[in-house]
Design an enzyme around this catalytic site. Structure first.
Site, mmCIF file in Angstrom:
data_model
loop_
_atom_site.group_PDB
_atom_site.id
_atom_site.type_symbol
_atom_site.label_atom_id
_atom_site.label_comp_id
_atom_site.label_asym_id
_atom_site.label_seq_id
_atom_site.Cartn_x
_atom_site.Cartn_y
_atom_site.Cartn_z
ATOM 1 N N HIS A 122 -21.539 4.301 -48.711
ATOM 2 C CA HIS A 122 -20.736 3.257 -49.330
ATOM 3 C C HIS A 122 -19.369 3.781 -49.748
ATOM 4 O O HIS A 122 -19.146 4.978 -49.822
ATOM 5 C CB HIS A 122 -21.445 2.658 -50.556
ATOM 6 C CG HIS A 122 -21.619 3.615 -51.690
ATOM 7 N ND1 HIS A 122 -22.773 4.340 -51.876
ATOM 8 C CD2 HIS A 122 -20.796 3.975 -52.711
ATOM 9 C CE1 HIS A 122 -22.651 5.102 -52.942
ATOM 10 N NE2 HIS A 122 -21.458 4.903 -53.467
ATOM 11 N N GLU B 2 -19.624 -0.466 -53.071
ATOM 12 C CA GLU B 2 -20.115 -0.462 -54.442
ATOM 13 C C GLU B 2 -18.972 -0.899 -55.345
ATOM 14 O O GLU B 2 -17.916 -0.273 -55.379
ATOM 15 C CB GLU B 2 -20.564 0.945 -54.824
ATOM 16 C CG GLU B 2 -20.920 1.100 -56.289
ATOM 17 C CD GLU B 2 -21.108 2.545 -56.690
ATOM 18 O OE1 GLU B 2 -20.735 2.876 -57.826
ATOM 19 O OE2 GLU B 2 -21.603 3.350 -55.869
ATOM 20 N N HIS C 133 -7.729 1.483 -47.744
ATOM 21 C CA HIS C 133 -8.201 0.144 -47.439
ATOM 22 C C HIS C 133 -9.633 0.206 -46.933
ATOM 23 O O HIS C 133 -10.117 1.250 -46.536
ATOM 24 C CB HIS C 133 -7.303 -0.576 -46.425
ATOM 25 C CG HIS C 133 -7.324 0.016 -45.044
ATOM 26 N ND1 HIS C 133 -6.446 0.985 -44.647
ATOM 27 C CD2 HIS C 133 -8.129 -0.216 -43.980
ATOM 28 C CE1 HIS C 133 -6.694 1.320 -43.390
ATOM 29 N NE2 HIS C 133 -7.723 0.611 -42.956
ATOM 30 N N GLU D 141 -8.517 -4.567 -44.364
ATOM 31 C CA GLU D 141 -8.058 -4.790 -43.004
ATOM 32 C C GLU D 141 -9.126 -5.574 -42.254
ATOM 33 O O GLU D 141 -10.311 -5.236 -42.299
ATOM 34 C CB GLU D 141 -7.826 -3.450 -42.309
ATOM 35 C CG GLU D 141 -7.373 -3.573 -40.870
ATOM 36 C CD GLU D 141 -7.201 -2.215 -40.209
ATOM 37 O OE1 GLU D 141 -6.537 -2.171 -39.167
ATOM 38 O OE2 GLU D 141 -7.733 -1.203 -40.720
#
Length: 138
Positions: free
Chosen positions: A5, A54, A72, A115
């Site tokens: 994550h 998260e 990003h 993005e």
């Protein structure tokens, strides 16, 4: 090894979860930690057990100094035009419109760039994206 994550600190968990739900992600689990005064919320792409985001909400924080410290997140979407239209219809600013039919950038409520990349080949360029300017940094 597999990616687990990315963590983003968020000021308004309700608004941030709503943003990611507009993108098509689902909330998978939430952990309230009263002794640490924080909440962890995990979101991910339905049907994809790969990496999650998260969202960490520290209960006592008074705002983060701009989310641009994080580069990003990137998500592949089935229809970049439709995804951007849905986001825009729900009040999300398209910072870098998908004029090329392939890539766009938006931001979370905490200014984290996201993005969006068209799955497969780029879609044909179309309005309103062709005439829409970039709005600030992305």
């Amino acid at each position: 090894m597999k990616f687990l994550h990315s963590m983003l600190r968020v000021s308004d968990p309700q608004a941030t979860v709503a943003f990611f739900q507009l993108l098509g992600l689902e909330e998978r689990r939430r952990h309230e930690v009263p002794q640490g005064r924080y909440t962890l919320i995990f979101v991910g792409v339905p049907g994809d057990q790969g990496g999650e985001v998260e969202l960490t909400h520290n209960w006592d924080e008074a705002g983060y100094g701009g989310g641009r410290n994080f580069g990003h997140l990137a998500y592949e979407v089935d229809d970049i035009h439709g995804t951007c239209a849905r986001l825009m219809d729900n009040g999300v600013t398209i910072n870098r419109p998908p004029r090329d039919g392939r890539m766009a950038f938006v931001r979370t409520p905490d200014a984290i760039s996201v993005e969006l990349l068209q799955k497969g080949e780029a879609l044909s360029p179309a309005e309103p994206w062709l005439s829409m300017p970039n709005t600030g940094e992305w």
